[in-house]
Design an enzyme around this catalytic site. Structure first.
Site, PDB file in Angstrom:
ATOM      1  NE  ARG A   9      21.498 104.681  74.711  1.00  0.00           N
ATOM      2  CZ  ARG A   9      21.369 103.775  75.673  1.00  0.00           C
ATOM      3  NH1 ARG A   9      22.180 103.819  76.741  1.00  0.00           N
ATOM      4  NH2 ARG A   9      20.447 102.836  75.596  1.00  0.00           N
ATOM      5  CE  LYS A  18      18.111 106.302  74.830  1.00  0.00           C
ATOM      6  NZ  LYS A  18      17.279 105.829  73.708  1.00  0.00           N
ATOM      7  CG  HIS A  21      23.248 105.294  67.975  1.00  0.00           C
ATOM      8  ND1 HIS A  21      23.611 106.193  68.946  1.00  0.00           N
ATOM      9  CD2 HIS A  21      22.237 104.562  68.516  1.00  0.00           C
ATOM     10  CE1 HIS A  21      22.839 106.029  70.011  1.00  0.00           C
ATOM     11  NE2 HIS A  21      22.014 105.038  69.784  1.00  0.00           N
ATOM     12  NE  ARG A  28      23.565 102.103  71.897  1.00  0.00           N
ATOM     13  CZ  ARG A  28      23.564 101.630  73.142  1.00  0.00           C
ATOM     14  NH1 ARG A  28      24.702 101.598  73.822  1.00  0.00           N
ATOM     15  NH2 ARG A  28      22.461 101.170  73.700  1.00  0.00           N
ATOM     16  CG  HIS A  37      19.235  97.631  74.412  1.00  0.00           C
ATOM     17  ND1 HIS A  37      19.578  96.891  73.304  1.00  0.00           N
ATOM     18  CD2 HIS A  37      19.495  98.923  74.084  1.00  0.00           C
ATOM     19  CE1 HIS A  37      20.012  97.688  72.352  1.00  0.00           C
ATOM     20  NE2 HIS A  37      19.977  98.928  72.797  1.00  0.00           N
ATOM     21  CE1 TYR A  74      22.797  97.154  66.821  1.00  0.00           C
ATOM     22  CE2 TYR A  74      21.470  96.715  68.758  1.00  0.00           C
ATOM     23  CZ  TYR A  74      22.191  97.592  67.975  1.00  0.00           C
ATOM     24  OH  TYR A  74      22.287  98.906  68.338  1.00  0.00           O
TER      25      TYR A  74
END
Length: 334
Positions: A169, A205, A276, A279, A302, A311
């Protein structure tokens, strides 16, 4: 002014029962669950709006709330009211999660005899596929970074190569320090420098850290930037430890990195590029190349493979295209 033992003004408005119940829930989130400051602010905003709605309905406590009340609140979020516009699916879902958590907490703590929100579901989000661009477009973006003046050209190329080469990110890339890049890592343990693939440590995150390989193109771009460009940028600053520096020698911000990407897109004549894009392209190109989805999940950082599975929808579309033009008996339209 006289104050009470709690430190509040003695003549302040007494706290309503609804407010006290909600405060207990928010304290629980902050202290026991340790939610991040930004997340807590979102919860406070959503709960505050919910309490205003309940007060307007004449509800004095959470024990008075019915499932119909919660449903009416969700409907108001989707439709808006005289002072607030309608919320989108994502914002409404976030508010519903906050409300469901509040009522679950009140039921568990004995504030209410039932949970009126347990059957109220957030609106189903629309399926938005990530936007990926072909490899040729990625290469044109990377090459376009060379058009900026030195030393920013080497920084910009290193930044974009790293974003595409690691799937980071933009906030993770700008948060890197020089020490987060380990170019001495040897996959075979020989330490002879042949075919080396360094690694890089990202902070994602929720404060989660992950180690991601950094391939040859990204490593060479970062090498060139560190040796030739970063010292010149750092000379005008105060010795920041940041990997990517701005023209003043300080840490490159997310907005600054976005400006780099936008400038490269304009130079390359590519439209519709977002922070993004690289990414998404990283993940899609890995899956197109046969990478296991669990590996891609780890590389992207993730928490759940469910997030990564979106995806696979992109790659299925790609498989359909290839099949349609390649198989001799694939002429039936999808």
């Amino acid at each position: 002014m006289a104050t009470s033992e709690s430190g509040t003004p003695a003549d302040a408005e007494p706290e309503s029962r609804l407010t006290a119940e909600a405060r207990g829930y928010l304290d629980h989130l902050a202290v026991e669950r340790g939610l991040a400051a930004n997340t807590m602010e979102s919860y406070r905003r959503d709960i505050r709006r919910y309490l205003e709605f309940l007060s307007g309905m004449g509800r004095a406590s959470l024990a008075d709330v019915s499932e119909a009340d919660v449903t009416a609140f969700v409907r108001e979020l989707r439709e808006g009211d005289a002072t607030r516009p309608a919320l989108g699916t994502t914002s409404t879902s976030r508010a519903v999660v906050a409300v469901r958590g509040l009522h679950r907490f009140a039921f568990r703590e004995g504030m209410a005899a039932r949970d009126p929100a347990c059957e109220v579901r957030p609106p189903a989000p629309s399926q938005r596929l990530p936007k990926a661009v072909p490899l040729e477009t990625v290469e044109s973006l990377l090459t376009a970074a060379d058009a900026t003046p030195f030393p920013r050209s080497l920084r910009d190329r290193a930044l974009l190569e790293l974003l595409y080469g690691t799937g980071a990110r933009i906030s993770e890339a700008t948060g890197l320090d020089v020490d987060d890049v380990d170019e001495t890592y040897q996959p075979d343990g020989t330490g002879d420098g042949e075919g080396r693939m360094g690694v890089i440590r990202f902070r994602g995150k929720g404060g989660r850290e992950r180690i991601v390989p950094i391939g040859r193109f990204a490593r060479e771009a970062v090498d060139a930037y560190l040796v030739r460009a970063r010292p010149k940028l750092a000379a005008s600053g105060r010795g920041s430890s940041a990997l990517f520096l701005n023209a003043r020698g300080g840490r490159l911000t997310r907005q600054g990195a976005w400006t780099v990407l936008r400038a490269a897109a304009e130079q390359a004549g590519v439209s519709g590029v977002s922070p993004h894009t690289l990414r998404h392209s990283f993940a899609t190109h890995l899956l197109d190349g046969g990478a296991d989805i669990r590996v891609v999940q780890e590389l992207l950082g993730h928490a759940s493979v469910t997030t990564t599975q979106v995806y696979t929808l992109v790659t299925i579309d790609r498989l359909r295209e290839v099949y349609a033009v390649s198989h001799p008996r694939a002429h039936t339209p999808w």
